[in-house]
Motif scaffolding. Structure first.
Motif, PDB file in Angstrom:
ATOM      1  N   HIS A  39      37.814 207.330  97.245  1.00  0.00           N
ATOM      2  CA  HIS A  39      36.684 206.939  98.169  1.00  0.00           C
ATOM      3  C   HIS A  39      36.663 206.639  99.695  1.00  0.00           C
ATOM      4  N   VAL A  40      37.820 205.858  99.854  1.00  0.00           N
ATOM      5  CA  VAL A  40      38.286 205.312 101.156  1.00  0.00           C
ATOM      6  C   VAL A  40      38.611 206.701 101.972  1.00  0.00           C
ATOM      7  N   VAL A  41      39.190 207.468 101.735  1.00  0.00           N
ATOM      8  CA  VAL A  41      39.926 208.418 102.229  1.00  0.00           C
ATOM      9  C   VAL A  41      39.244 209.740 102.218  1.00  0.00           C
ATOM     10  N   ASP A  42      38.162 209.656 101.466  1.00  0.00           N
ATOM     11  CA  ASP A  42      37.298 210.887 101.137  1.00  0.00           C
ATOM     12  C   ASP A  42      36.985 211.546 102.813  1.00  0.00           C
ATOM     13  N   ARG A  43      36.504 212.864 102.735  1.00  0.00           N
ATOM     14  CA  ARG A  43      36.242 213.464 104.110  1.00  0.00           C
ATOM     15  C   ARG A  43      35.505 212.831 104.935  1.00  0.00           C
ATOM     16  N   TRP A  44      34.276 211.986 104.468  1.00  0.00           N
ATOM     17  CA  TRP A  44      33.346 211.545 105.330  1.00  0.00           C
ATOM     18  C   TRP A  44      33.426 209.842 105.191  1.00  0.00           C
ATOM     19  N   THR A  45      34.150 209.195 104.637  1.00  0.00           N
ATOM     20  CA  THR A  45      34.007 207.735 104.695  1.00  0.00           C
ATOM     21  C   THR A  45      34.638 207.197 105.941  1.00  0.00           C
ATOM     22  N   PRO A  46      35.525 207.683 106.379  1.00  0.00           N
ATOM     23  CA  PRO A  46      36.161 207.302 107.445  1.00  0.00           C
ATOM     24  C   PRO A  46      35.277 207.473 108.703  1.00  0.00           C
ATOM     25  N   LEU A  47      34.699 208.688 108.864  1.00  0.00           N
ATOM     26  CA  LEU A  47      33.702 209.033 109.596  1.00  0.00           C
ATOM     27  C   LEU A  47      32.462 208.109 109.857  1.00  0.00           C
ATOM     28  N   VAL A  48      31.910 207.625 108.658  1.00  0.00           N
ATOM     29  CA  VAL A  48      30.797 206.928 108.566  1.00  0.00           C
ATOM     30  C   VAL A  48      31.350 205.402 108.778  1.00  0.00           C
ATOM     31  N   VAL A  49      32.535 204.923 108.724  1.00  0.00           N
ATOM     32  CA  VAL A  49      32.940 203.639 108.976  1.00  0.00           C
ATOM     33  C   VAL A  49      33.004 203.651 110.622  1.00  0.00           C
ATOM     34  N   THR A  50      33.439 204.671 111.098  1.00  0.00           N
ATOM     35  CA  THR A  50      33.876 204.842 112.630  1.00  0.00           C
ATOM     36  C   THR A  50      32.439 204.676 113.333  1.00  0.00           C
ATOM     37  N   VAL A  51      31.366 205.356 112.972  1.00  0.00           N
ATOM     38  CA  VAL A  51      30.158 205.239 113.556  1.00  0.00           C
ATOM     39  C   VAL A  51      29.458 203.877 113.254  1.00  0.00           C
ATOM     40  N   VAL A  57      28.092 211.622 113.001  1.00  0.00           N
ATOM     41  CA  VAL A  57      29.445 212.245 112.016  1.00  0.00           C
ATOM     42  C   VAL A  57      29.351 213.705 112.255  1.00  0.00           C
ATOM     43  N   GLY A  58      28.365 214.312 112.569  1.00  0.00           N
ATOM     44  CA  GLY A  58      28.390 215.973 112.807  1.00  0.00           C
ATOM     45  C   GLY A  58      28.897 216.753 111.503  1.00  0.00           C
ATOM     46  N   GLY A  59      28.255 217.624 111.358  1.00  0.00           N
ATOM     47  CA  GLY A  59      28.924 218.625 110.129  1.00  0.00           C
ATOM     48  C   GLY A  59      28.545 218.225 108.654  1.00  0.00           C
ATOM     49  N   VAL A  60      27.827 216.981 108.402  1.00  0.00           N
ATOM     50  CA  VAL A  60      27.725 216.675 106.917  1.00  0.00           C
ATOM     51  C   VAL A  60      26.307 217.029 106.803  1.00  0.00           C
ATOM     52  N   THR A  61      26.039 217.528 105.531  1.00  0.00           N
ATOM     53  CA  THR A  61      24.686 217.904 105.057  1.00  0.00           C
ATOM     54  C   THR A  61      24.089 216.728 104.617  1.00  0.00           C
ATOM     55  N   PRO A  62      22.672 216.675 104.685  1.00  0.00           N
ATOM     56  CA  PRO A  62      21.898 215.409 104.083  1.00  0.00           C
ATOM     57  C   PRO A  62      22.575 215.023 102.908  1.00  0.00           C
ATOM     58  N   LYS A  63      22.486 215.968 101.825  1.00  0.00           N
ATOM     59  CA  LYS A  63      22.976 215.710 100.509  1.00  0.00           C
ATOM     60  C   LYS A  63      24.141 214.935 100.349  1.00  0.00           C
ATOM     61  N   VAL A  64      25.027 215.381 101.057  1.00  0.00           N
ATOM     62  CA  VAL A  64      26.419 214.875 101.095  1.00  0.00           C
ATOM     63  C   VAL A  64      26.545 213.547 101.706  1.00  0.00           C
ATOM     64  N   LEU A  65      25.924 213.296 102.938  1.00  0.00           N
ATOM     65  CA  LEU A  65      25.849 211.946 103.560  1.00  0.00           C
ATOM     66  C   LEU A  65      25.126 210.952 102.592  1.00  0.00           C
ATOM     67  N   THR A  66      24.102 211.224 102.001  1.00  0.00           N
ATOM     68  CA  THR A  66      23.430 210.489 100.941  1.00  0.00           C
ATOM     69  C   THR A  66      24.492 209.946  99.815  1.00  0.00           C
ATOM     70  N   GLN A  67      25.206 211.037  99.302  1.00  0.00           N
ATOM     71  CA  GLN A  67      26.364 210.823  98.166  1.00  0.00           C
ATOM     72  C   GLN A  67      27.195 209.722  98.880  1.00  0.00           C
ATOM     73  N   THR A  68      27.532 210.011  99.987  1.00  0.00           N
ATOM     74  CA  THR A  68      28.671 209.164 100.529  1.00  0.00           C
ATOM     75  C   THR A  68      28.343 207.821 100.981  1.00  0.00           C
ATOM     76  N   LEU A  69      26.954 207.528 101.345  1.00  0.00           N
ATOM     77  CA  LEU A  69      26.400 206.173 101.538  1.00  0.00           C
ATOM     78  C   LEU A  69      26.367 205.501 100.205  1.00  0.00           C
ATOM     79  N   ARG A  70      25.637 206.228  99.197  1.00  0.00           N
ATOM     80  CA  ARG A  70      25.537 205.490  97.888  1.00  0.00           C
ATOM     81  C   ARG A  70      26.841 205.135  97.389  1.00  0.00           C
ATOM     82  N   SER A  71      28.047 205.659  97.704  1.00  0.00           N
ATOM     83  CA  SER A  71      29.193 205.555  96.923  1.00  0.00           C
ATOM     84  C   SER A  71      29.795 204.363  97.833  1.00  0.00           C
ATOM     85  N   MET A  72      29.688 204.446  99.053  1.00  0.00           N
ATOM     86  CA  MET A  72      30.045 203.350  99.810  1.00  0.00           C
ATOM     87  C   MET A  72      29.200 202.042  99.563  1.00  0.00           C
ATOM     88  N   GLU A  73      28.031 202.013  99.298  1.00  0.00           N
ATOM     89  CA  GLU A  73      27.051 200.986  98.823  1.00  0.00           C
ATOM     90  C   GLU A  73      27.668 200.474  97.650  1.00  0.00           C
TER      91      GLU A  73
END
Length: 172
Positions: free
Chosen positions: A71-83, A98-114
């Motif tokens: 989860h921590v090193v997945d493709r989007w988590t480090p970018l979300v943390v940076t933002v 973040v750029g390049g992330v679809t709404p669905k994938v960003l939603t999944q990433t944020l839910r996982s991070m939450e």
């Protein structure tokens, strides 16, 4: 975590269905043997009213710390943390930065991070409702390691790209 009826499963020592949980046979037989590794998370350290501390072994295929790493090193988590290091952000702002992330994938990433306790989601009243995402203290603790990784990438990207180009030229 729900009870599974087996303390091995609850503590991450059950390797059933875990990718790579068996080793190839070394005696010439066709039977694979269960992977032998130190039990992960099986022995609490210390006692008393403190929360138990477990010996996590990230190299053990059954250790739950592997899902944390994933989860921590997945493709989007480090970018979300940076933002979010710059402060709370709305979904659209996050997606744009973040750029390049679809709404669905960003939603999944944020839910996982939450779920992992790295971000909080705050819904504010209004029309349309406003939702802000913000790093928790735990999420903010990722800023330094991610910053170190970003520095390493910045320092070594040219070298890596040159190696890739050289490798690809030989392979062509």
């Amino acid at each position: 975590m729900g009870s599974t009826g087996s303390t091995g499963s609850a503590r991450g020592t059950d390797t059933v269905g875990v990718e790579g949980a068996v080793e190839p046979p070394t005696d010439g037989s066709k039977e694979a043997a269960p992977r032998q590794s130190a039990q992960c998370c099986a022995v609490p350290v210390g006692d008393g009213p403190q929360a138990a501390v477990f010996d996590f072994d990230i190299l053990s295929p059954a250790c739950p710390s592997r899902t944390v790493l994933r989860h921590v090193v997945d493709r989007w988590t480090p970018l979300v943390v940076t933002v979010l290091a710059d402060g709370p952000s709305r979904f659209g702002e996050l997606r744009s930065r973040v750029g390049g992330v679809t709404p669905k994938v960003l939603t999944q990433t944020l839910r996982s991070m939450e779920r992992d306790g790295l971000v909080t989601r705050t819904q504010l009243p209004g029309v349309p409702p406003r939702v802000d995402y913000e790093l928790t203290d735990l999420g903010r603790s990722l800023q330094a390691p991610i910053g170190a990784l970003r520095t390493w990438i910045h320092t070594h990207s040219a070298q890596i790209l040159a190696h890739r180009e050289s490798y690809d030229a030989v392979e062509s």
